[in-house]
Design a protein around this motif. Structure first.
Motif, PDB file in Angstrom:
ATOM      1  N   ALA A 175       0.715  -1.045   0.080  1.00 31.59           N
ATOM      2  CA  ALA A 175       0.132   0.072   0.044  1.00 31.59           C
ATOM      3  C   ALA A 175       0.877   1.149  -0.118  1.00 31.59           C
ATOM      4  CB  ALA A 175      -0.843   0.073   1.133  1.00 31.59           C
ATOM      5  N   LEU A 176       0.393   2.378  -0.724  1.00 38.91           N
ATOM      6  CA  LEU A 176       1.161   3.515  -0.672  1.00 38.91           C
ATOM      7  C   LEU A 176       1.269   4.491   0.579  1.00 38.91           C
ATOM      8  CD1 LEU A 176      -0.042   4.912  -4.220  1.00 38.91           C
ATOM      9  CD2 LEU A 176       2.247   4.276  -3.682  1.00 38.91           C
ATOM     10  N   THR A 177       2.192   4.757   0.978  1.00 40.17           N
ATOM     11  CA  THR A 177       2.226   5.854   2.154  1.00 40.17           C
ATOM     12  C   THR A 177       2.464   7.281   1.598  1.00 40.17           C
ATOM     13  OG1 THR A 177       2.977   3.999   3.486  1.00 40.17           O
ATOM     14  CG2 THR A 177       3.392   6.199   4.376  1.00 40.17           C
ATOM     15  N   VAL A 178       1.855   8.105   2.379  1.00 43.14           N
ATOM     16  CA  VAL A 178       2.130   9.654   1.897  1.00 43.14           C
ATOM     17  C   VAL A 178       2.798  10.062   3.119  1.00 43.14           C
ATOM     18  CG1 VAL A 178       1.016  11.761   1.278  1.00 43.14           C
ATOM     19  CG2 VAL A 178       0.021   9.627   0.582  1.00 43.14           C
ATOM     20  N   LYS A 179       4.079  10.754   2.790  1.00 43.33           N
ATOM     21  CA  LYS A 179       4.812  11.451   3.911  1.00 43.33           C
ATOM     22  C   LYS A 179       4.374  12.930   3.886  1.00 43.33           C
ATOM     23  CE  LYS A 179       8.859  10.179   4.782  1.00 43.33           C
ATOM     24  NZ  LYS A 179      10.392   9.962   4.980  1.00 43.33           N
ATOM     25  N   VAL A 180       4.069  13.511   4.904  1.00 41.96           N
ATOM     26  CA  VAL A 180       3.877  14.959   4.957  1.00 41.96           C
ATOM     27  C   VAL A 180       4.879  16.027   5.757  1.00 41.96           C
ATOM     28  CG1 VAL A 180       1.866  16.743   5.538  1.00 41.96           C
ATOM     29  CG2 VAL A 180       1.416  14.342   5.029  1.00 41.96           C
ATOM     30  N   THR A 181       5.160  16.942   4.993  1.00 42.30           N
ATOM     31  CA  THR A 181       6.287  17.644   5.551  1.00 42.30           C
ATOM     32  C   THR A 181       5.768  18.615   6.517  1.00 42.30           C
ATOM     33  OG1 THR A 181       6.438  19.445   3.677  1.00 42.30           O
ATOM     34  CG2 THR A 181       7.697  17.138   3.374  1.00 42.30           C
ATOM     35  N   ALA A 182       6.760  19.148   7.289  1.00 38.38           N
ATOM     36  CA  ALA A 182       6.221  20.219   8.267  1.00 38.38           C
ATOM     37  C   ALA A 182       5.808  21.557   7.749  1.00 38.38           C
ATOM     38  CB  ALA A 182       7.262  20.436   9.354  1.00 38.38           C
ATOM     39  N   GLU A 183       6.223  21.879   6.545  1.00 36.55           N
ATOM     40  CA  GLU A 183       6.193  23.181   5.556  1.00 36.55           C
ATOM     41  C   GLU A 183       4.674  23.357   5.291  1.00 36.55           C
ATOM     42  OE1 GLU A 183      10.477  22.371   6.211  1.00 36.55           O
ATOM     43  OE2 GLU A 183       8.702  21.125   5.387  1.00 36.55           O
ATOM     44  N   VAL A 184       4.122  22.399   5.172  1.00 39.91           N
ATOM     45  CA  VAL A 184       2.439  22.469   4.566  1.00 39.91           C
ATOM     46  C   VAL A 184       1.680  23.082   5.621  1.00 39.91           C
ATOM     47  CG1 VAL A 184       2.745  20.573   2.882  1.00 39.91           C
ATOM     48  CG2 VAL A 184       1.824  20.155   5.037  1.00 39.91           C
ATOM     49  N   LYS A 185       2.141  22.967   6.714  1.00 36.70           N
ATOM     50  CA  LYS A 185       1.257  23.503   7.834  1.00 36.70           C
ATOM     51  C   LYS A 185       0.804  24.901   7.741  1.00 36.70           C
ATOM     52  CE  LYS A 185       1.057  23.858  13.116  1.00 36.70           C
ATOM     53  NZ  LYS A 185       1.841  23.692  14.312  1.00 36.70           N
ATOM     54  N   ASP A 186       1.746  26.038   7.116  1.00 35.86           N
ATOM     55  CA  ASP A 186       1.110  27.087   6.961  1.00 35.86           C
ATOM     56  C   ASP A 186       0.665  27.571   5.756  1.00 35.86           C
ATOM     57  OD1 ASP A 186       2.205  27.893   9.366  1.00 35.86           O
ATOM     58  OD2 ASP A 186       4.124  27.811   8.671  1.00 35.86           O
ATOM     59  N   VAL A 187       0.459  26.321   4.891  1.00 33.44           N
ATOM     60  CA  VAL A 187       0.026  26.794   3.446  1.00 33.44           C
ATOM     61  C   VAL A 187      -1.259  26.190   3.293  1.00 33.44           C
ATOM     62  CG1 VAL A 187       0.513  26.151   1.076  1.00 33.44           C
ATOM     63  CG2 VAL A 187       2.494  26.558   2.726  1.00 33.44           C
ATOM     64  N   ARG A 188      -1.122  24.783   3.256  1.00 37.77           N
ATOM     65  CA  ARG A 188      -2.537  23.786   2.953  1.00 37.77           C
ATOM     66  C   ARG A 188      -2.511  22.625   4.099  1.00 37.77           C
ATOM     67  NH1 ARG A 188      -6.676  24.601  -0.354  1.00 37.77           N
ATOM     68  NH2 ARG A 188      -8.145  22.632  -1.197  1.00 37.77           N
ATOM     69  N   PRO A 189      -2.754  22.366   5.285  1.00 40.47           N
ATOM     70  CA  PRO A 189      -2.066  21.323   6.208  1.00 40.47           C
ATOM     71  C   PRO A 189      -2.852  19.998   6.045  1.00 40.47           C
ATOM     72  CG  PRO A 189      -3.390  23.030   7.275  1.00 40.47           C
ATOM     73  CD  PRO A 189      -3.236  23.586   5.937  1.00 40.47           C
ATOM     74  N   TYR A 190      -3.921  20.191   5.496  1.00 40.98           N
ATOM     75  CA  TYR A 190      -4.986  18.937   5.683  1.00 40.98           C
ATOM     76  C   TYR A 190      -5.027  17.999   4.552  1.00 40.98           C
ATOM     77  CZ  TYR A 190      -5.948  21.550   9.691  1.00 40.98           C
ATOM     78  OH  TYR A 190      -5.839  22.330  11.100  1.00 40.98           O
ATOM     79  N   LEU A 191      -4.733  16.763   4.596  1.00 43.39           N
ATOM     80  CA  LEU A 191      -4.698  15.703   3.601  1.00 43.39           C
ATOM     81  C   LEU A 191      -5.408  14.231   3.975  1.00 43.39           C
ATOM     82  CD1 LEU A 191      -3.410  15.006   0.641  1.00 43.39           C
ATOM     83  CD2 LEU A 191      -1.502  14.149   2.000  1.00 43.39           C
ATOM     84  N   VAL A 192      -6.156  13.879   3.256  1.00 38.09           N
ATOM     85  CA  VAL A 192      -6.560  12.450   3.276  1.00 38.09           C
ATOM     86  C   VAL A 192      -6.603  11.636   1.921  1.00 38.09           C
ATOM     87  CG1 VAL A 192      -7.850  12.779   5.451  1.00 38.09           C
ATOM     88  CG2 VAL A 192      -9.039  12.839   3.282  1.00 38.09           C
ATOM     89  N   CYS A 193      -6.139  10.421   1.938  1.00 35.34           N
ATOM     90  CA  CYS A 193      -5.880   9.785   0.664  1.00 35.34           C
ATOM     91  C   CYS A 193      -6.525   8.370   0.861  1.00 35.34           C
ATOM     92  CB  CYS A 193      -4.577   9.760   0.182  1.00 35.34           C
ATOM     93  SG  CYS A 193      -3.582  11.347   0.030  1.00 35.34           S
ATOM     94  N   CYS A 194      -6.782   7.891  -0.128  1.00 34.72           N
ATOM     95  CA  CYS A 194      -7.082   6.233  -0.307  1.00 34.72           C
ATOM     96  C   CYS A 194      -7.063   5.716  -1.646  1.00 34.72           C
ATOM     97  CB  CYS A 194      -8.857   6.093   0.430  1.00 34.72           C
ATOM     98  SG  CYS A 194      -9.785   6.631  -0.603  1.00 34.72           S
ATOM     99  N   MET A 195      -6.964   4.326  -1.737  1.00 32.76           N
ATOM    100  CA  MET A 195      -7.052   3.967  -3.255  1.00 32.76           C
ATOM    101  C   MET A 195      -8.222   3.069  -3.368  1.00 32.76           C
ATOM    102  SD  MET A 195      -2.960   2.740  -3.046  1.00 32.76           S
ATOM    103  CE  MET A 195      -3.258   1.250  -3.680  1.00 32.76           C
TER     104      MET A 195
END
Length: 558
Positions: free
Chosen positions: A304-324
């Motif tokens: 299964a794919l994994t998505v790594k989230v960097t700390a820098e997105v917090k101040d831009v567009r912080p929220y993300l959910v994914c699925c297949m």
């Protein structure tokens, strides 16, 4: 603060006001062992609605402070070594799912009967000998699993009209000696598993359960050897008919006026047939209208794919959910077009013309994982936008602004409206959000576009879905829930109208024979984990609190 330093997951959940927390595996187990239990700070996360602590053999007890987590809807404490559960669990009035399976429990707390919103109870694989009296007060129970324990009987009040939603009861591999004739009071019961117990009789009243479709009594030494042979080899319908016949025979043996008895039996038979016919018609309608989504747990799919989230997105567009998603048939007729139209409608309505959230879809076969949700300066973010050549984010935004202005002039409007409103969301940002593949290519630039390179086509077999937002994580989940529900609806429509679907110009125009898998409308949703840069879990979608809203005719199988 010592607690928080040792438990970064708890600290993040507190600072980011998260609604979910998952702690599992050897790393967590080691901390529980050295700490002497869970960190006390976990019980201060009063916003949680999903808490999972699993696969931790060092966890033997839960502190009474769990009573403070009053917003919990799902509590998953499976595969630990819990010896007891505090009675104050009855304070969790919003709890809908309780999973205590695979532990060392000998008794359940009486407080469980106070959980009036509970719809799923799993206490399988423990050492329970009894169930608490009063379980029928949990009137919203739909699924109960008490298999692989040492239970000898059901509570006296268990088979009650109050449990009118209970559809699945799994009680296999116990020591149950008797099944009450009152079981017919469970009007919604569809599946009953009492295999490998110590039953000697099966009550004929079981045949009066109007919706019962699946029964399993294998491994019981029944007095009626013919019935014993049937339960080991016959279908449910045949067994129920046999039990019904035994019930009639017993009525005849009671004596009394023969004519009166036969008239009464005839009337009862007519009433039963009428009830069964109504139940069958209702079941048939439910089956015809049913949309099925099967969730595949991330632990069951090592690739299964994994998505790594960097700390820098917090101040831009912080929220993300994914699925297949597998099983979405985009090939016949206009099925792909219908899906894209539905996505646009979700963007316009639920996503507020992309200002609240944005959906992106990708062909999994064209993805190179693992993926990273990151930020880049506008001049360095390069993407091949849908239907365009490769360009930087600056160039793309400029093109879109010119198109928006041209549209405004054509429609003689004072301000830019409609689809291009979302362009304003990135104004003044020094960095832009993007989803990047393992080779460093940008495959998505929310909320603007995703890449032509991973674009879905009629031949796409598996989709990767992403929803991003600057508003909240729950917003992403709500949109993803709605998207999957819509996909299930469209897939069902495609399956039902497959014979009517003709070629629309792609390929050689020869219609392909429909296979069994193509005819099925079932969707398989594979969980995807998003993690931080240190590999700590941020969110997994779907979790057991997702896809749980009352979506008409949507059946979710975990």
């Amino acid at each position: 603060m010592g607690d928080m330093e040792k438990w970064p997951e708890i600290e993040k959940a507190a600072t980011e006001k998260r609604r979910e927390l998952v702690l599992q595996g050897p790393g967590v187990d080691k901390r529980i062992s050295s700490h002497g239990g869970l960190a006390a700070s976990i019980y201060s996360l009063t916003l949680l609605n999903y808490l999972e602590v699993s696969q931790c053999p060092s966890l033997t007890e839960i502190h009474e402070d769990i009573q403070h987590l009053t917003t919990l809807q799902s509590l998953i404490l499976c595969r630990n070594k819990l010896a007891s559960i505090p009675n104050v669990i009855g304070s969790l009035k919003s709890l809908r799912v309780l999973d205590l399976s695979v532990n060392n429990l000998r008794v359940l707390p009486e407080g469980i009967i106070q959980l009036r919103e509970l719809n799923t109870l799993n206490v399988s694989c423990n050492s329970l000998e009894v169930l608490p009296e009063g379980l029928s007060q949990c009137t919203k129970l739909c699924n109960i699993n008490i298999s692989k324990n040492h239970i000898t009987s059901f509570p006296a009040d268990f088979f009650s009209e109050r449990l009118d939603l209970l559809s699945t009861l799994v009680a296999s591999d116990n020591s149950i000696e008797e099944l009450s004739g009152d079981i017919h009071k469970l009007a919604a019961l569809k599946a009953l598993d009492l295999s490998h117990n110590k039953l000697s009789e099966i009550p004929s009243d079981l045949s009066d359960c109007p919706k019962l479709k699946e029964i399993n009594f294998k491994g019981n030494k029944l007095n009626d050897k013919r019935l014993e042979k049937m339960v080991n080899g016959c279908q449910t319908k045949s067994i129920l008919e046999y039990l019904r016949g035994k019930g009639k025979g017993r009525h005849g043996e009671d004596g009394g006026d023969a004519d009166g008895g036969s008239k009464a039996d005839k009337k009862k038979k007519q009433q039963r047939k009428k009830k069964e016919k109504a139940a069958d018609e209702q079941d048939e309608m439910e089956e015809l209208n049913k949309m099925v989504v099967r969730v595949l747990h991330v632990s069951d799919a090592p690739t299964a794919l994994t998505v790594k989230v960097t700390a820098e997105v917090k101040d831009v567009r912080p929220y993300l959910v994914c699925c297949m998603v597998r099983g979405m048939n985009l090939k016949p007729g206009n099925s792909l077009k219908r899906f894209l139209v539905a996505q646009t409608k979700l963007h316009d309505d639920l996503c507020g013309k992309r200002t609240t959230a944005t959906i992106a879809t990708h062909d999994v076969q064209l993805l190179k994982g693992p993926l990273t949700y990151d930020v880049r300066p506008p001049t360095q973010l390069k993407i091949v936008p849908l239907g365009r050549k490769e360009m930087t984010a600056v160039e793309l935004i400029r093109h879109l602004h010119l198109e928006a202005e041209e549209l405004r002039k054509q429609k003689k409007r004072q301000n830019v409206t409609g689809l291009h409103k979302y362009l304003q969301l990135l104004q003044g940002k020094a960095l832009y959000p993007c989803l990047v593949d393992a080779e460093g290519h940008v495959i998505s630039f929310p909320p603007i576009t995703n890449s032509e390179k991973t674009k879905i086509k009629k031949t796409t077999k598996e989709l990767f879905l992403e929803v991003t937002s600057a508003t909240s994580l729950q917003t992403c989940k709500d949109v993803m829930d709605a998207l999957i529900a819509k996909m299930a609806e469209l897939n069902k429509f495609t399956a039902e109208h497959q014979d009517e679907a003709g070629s629309d110009g792609e390929g050689d125009g020869t219609p392909e024979p429909a296979t069994g898998s193509e005819m099925s409308s079932e969707l398989i949703v594979q969980q995807v984990r998003t993690v931080d840069q240190d590999g700590n879990l941020k969110v997994v979608y779907p979790s057991k609190t997702d896809l749980s809203k009352d979506i008409s005719n949507l059946t979710v199988i975990w």
